[in-house]
Design a protein around this motif. Sequence first.
Motif, PDB file in Angstrom:
ATOM      1  N   GLU A 280       0.912  -1.349  -0.060  1.00 34.56           N
ATOM      2  CA  GLU A 280      -0.062   0.055   0.025  1.00 34.56           C
ATOM      3  C   GLU A 280       0.927   1.208   0.037  1.00 34.56           C
ATOM      4  OE1 GLU A 280      -2.632  -0.189   3.158  1.00 34.56           O
ATOM      5  OE2 GLU A 280      -3.524  -2.287   2.788  1.00 34.56           O
ATOM      6  N   TRP A 281       1.954   1.274   0.750  1.00 30.77           N
ATOM      7  CA  TRP A 281       2.785   2.545   0.751  1.00 30.77           C
ATOM      8  C   TRP A 281       3.670   2.631  -0.634  1.00 30.77           C
ATOM      9  CZ3 TRP A 281       8.138   2.397   0.006  1.00 30.77           C
ATOM     10  CH2 TRP A 281       8.828   3.670   0.273  1.00 30.77           C
ATOM     11  N   LEU A 282       4.096   1.271  -1.194  1.00 29.61           N
ATOM     12  CA  LEU A 282       4.598   1.473  -2.254  1.00 29.61           C
ATOM     13  C   LEU A 282       3.737   1.760  -3.602  1.00 29.61           C
ATOM     14  CD1 LEU A 282       7.239   0.626  -3.915  1.00 29.61           C
ATOM     15  CD2 LEU A 282       6.595  -1.755  -4.128  1.00 29.61           C
ATOM     16  N   ARG A 283       2.719   1.328  -3.709  1.00 27.91           N
ATOM     17  CA  ARG A 283       1.756   1.904  -5.043  1.00 27.91           C
ATOM     18  C   ARG A 283       1.902   3.180  -5.424  1.00 27.91           C
ATOM     19  NH1 ARG A 283      -2.524   0.201  -3.172  1.00 27.91           N
ATOM     20  NH2 ARG A 283      -2.392  -2.075  -3.869  1.00 27.91           N
ATOM     21  N   PRO A 284       1.545   4.217  -4.720  1.00 30.61           N
ATOM     22  CA  PRO A 284       1.547   5.739  -4.831  1.00 30.61           C
ATOM     23  C   PRO A 284       3.095   6.185  -5.118  1.00 30.61           C
ATOM     24  CG  PRO A 284       1.118   5.396  -2.459  1.00 30.61           C
ATOM     25  CD  PRO A 284       1.019   4.013  -3.197  1.00 30.61           C
ATOM     26  N   ARG A 285       3.988   5.482  -4.550  1.00 28.45           N
ATOM     27  CA  ARG A 285       5.400   6.216  -4.710  1.00 28.45           C
ATOM     28  C   ARG A 285       6.046   5.785  -6.043  1.00 28.45           C
ATOM     29  NH1 ARG A 285       3.837   6.037   0.082  1.00 28.45           N
ATOM     30  NH2 ARG A 285       4.372   7.461   1.777  1.00 28.45           N
ATOM     31  N   LEU A 286       5.495   4.290  -6.382  1.00 25.83           N
ATOM     32  CA  LEU A 286       5.774   3.772  -7.758  1.00 25.83           C
ATOM     33  C   LEU A 286       5.319   4.757  -8.785  1.00 25.83           C
ATOM     34  CD1 LEU A 286       5.858  -0.008  -7.532  1.00 25.83           C
ATOM     35  CD2 LEU A 286       7.871   1.381  -8.372  1.00 25.83           C
ATOM     36  N   ALA A 287       3.846   5.036  -8.775  1.00 23.62           N
ATOM     37  CA  ALA A 287       3.268   5.583  -9.598  1.00 23.62           C
ATOM     38  C   ALA A 287       3.901   7.175  -9.659  1.00 23.62           C
ATOM     39  CB  ALA A 287       1.879   5.756  -9.208  1.00 23.62           C
ATOM     40  N   SER A 288       4.476   7.766  -9.067  1.00 23.77           N
ATOM     41  CA  SER A 288       4.614   9.160  -8.954  1.00 23.77           C
ATOM     42  C   SER A 288       6.225   9.238  -9.040  1.00 23.77           C
ATOM     43  CB  SER A 288       4.595   9.934  -7.362  1.00 23.77           C
ATOM     44  OG  SER A 288       5.176   9.606  -6.479  1.00 23.77           O
ATOM     45  N   GLY A 289       7.079   8.252  -8.887  1.00 18.96           N
ATOM     46  CA  GLY A 289       8.368   8.132  -8.986  1.00 18.96           C
ATOM     47  C   GLY A 289       9.108   8.394  -8.164  1.00 18.96           C
ATOM     48  N   ALA A 290       8.362   8.704  -6.767  1.00 24.98           N
ATOM     49  CA  ALA A 290       9.362   8.992  -5.575  1.00 24.98           C
ATOM     50  C   ALA A 290      10.023   7.760  -5.131  1.00 24.98           C
ATOM     51  CB  ALA A 290       8.237   9.244  -4.614  1.00 24.98           C
ATOM     52  N   TYR A 291       9.527   6.423  -5.317  1.00 23.89           N
ATOM     53  CA  TYR A 291      10.135   5.255  -5.433  1.00 23.89           C
ATOM     54  C   TYR A 291      10.685   4.822  -6.814  1.00 23.89           C
ATOM     55  CZ  TYR A 291      11.500   0.385  -4.215  1.00 23.89           C
ATOM     56  OH  TYR A 291      12.090  -0.839  -4.158  1.00 23.89           O
TER      57      TYR A 291
END
Length: 164
Positions: A44-55
Motif C-alpha cells: 500500500e505504501w509502495l503503490r503511490p510512490r511507484l506511480a509518482s516516481g518517488a520510489y
Amino acid sequence: MKVYSFRPVAPEDQALICRHRVEMFRASGRDEAVLAEMDGPFGEWLRPRLASGAYFGWLGLAADDEVVAGIGMMVIDWPPHPSHPTQSARGYILNVFVEPDHRGRGLASALMDLAMEEARRRGLDHMILHATRMGRPLYETLGWSQTSEMGLSLREGGLMTKLR
C-alpha cells in the motif's frame, strides 16, 4: 557466465518488489509473522510512490528476461547535516535483493553502481542504506561505511511497553 541486463522499475513491478523485500528480510533471519504483517502495508505504501516516481530503481534480468535482482531508491527529505551541509536531502537505497541462484555474479554491485550514478546525476552529496549482515561486505567494498544510527521500537513489546 550469464549475461544480465537492467531496466528501471515500473508500477507493474509492485508485487515483485514486495516479494523481493520479504525475501531480503527472510534471508537476514527476520520473523515470518512480522514479514507477513509487513507485506500488505508495504504494498500500500509502495503503490503511490511507484506511480509518482518517488520510489525508483532497477531490476536485473537474466538472458531470458527473467527478473533475478532488484534495488530501490528514494530521495528523502533530510535537514542539512555534517555529511551534506548544504543539502536538505539524501539518497536512500532499499530493497537490494538477488535471487539465490544468481548471487556472487556481480548483480548487486552493478545495481549499486546504477544507484550511485543516479545519485550523482541528481546532485546528491550523501546516500544511506541499512545493511544486512549478508550485504555489508559488498557495501564496504564500494566505499560505504558504518554510521552511528540507533533505533527504538515503540511497538507492543518494545521499550515503551516495558516502561509503562
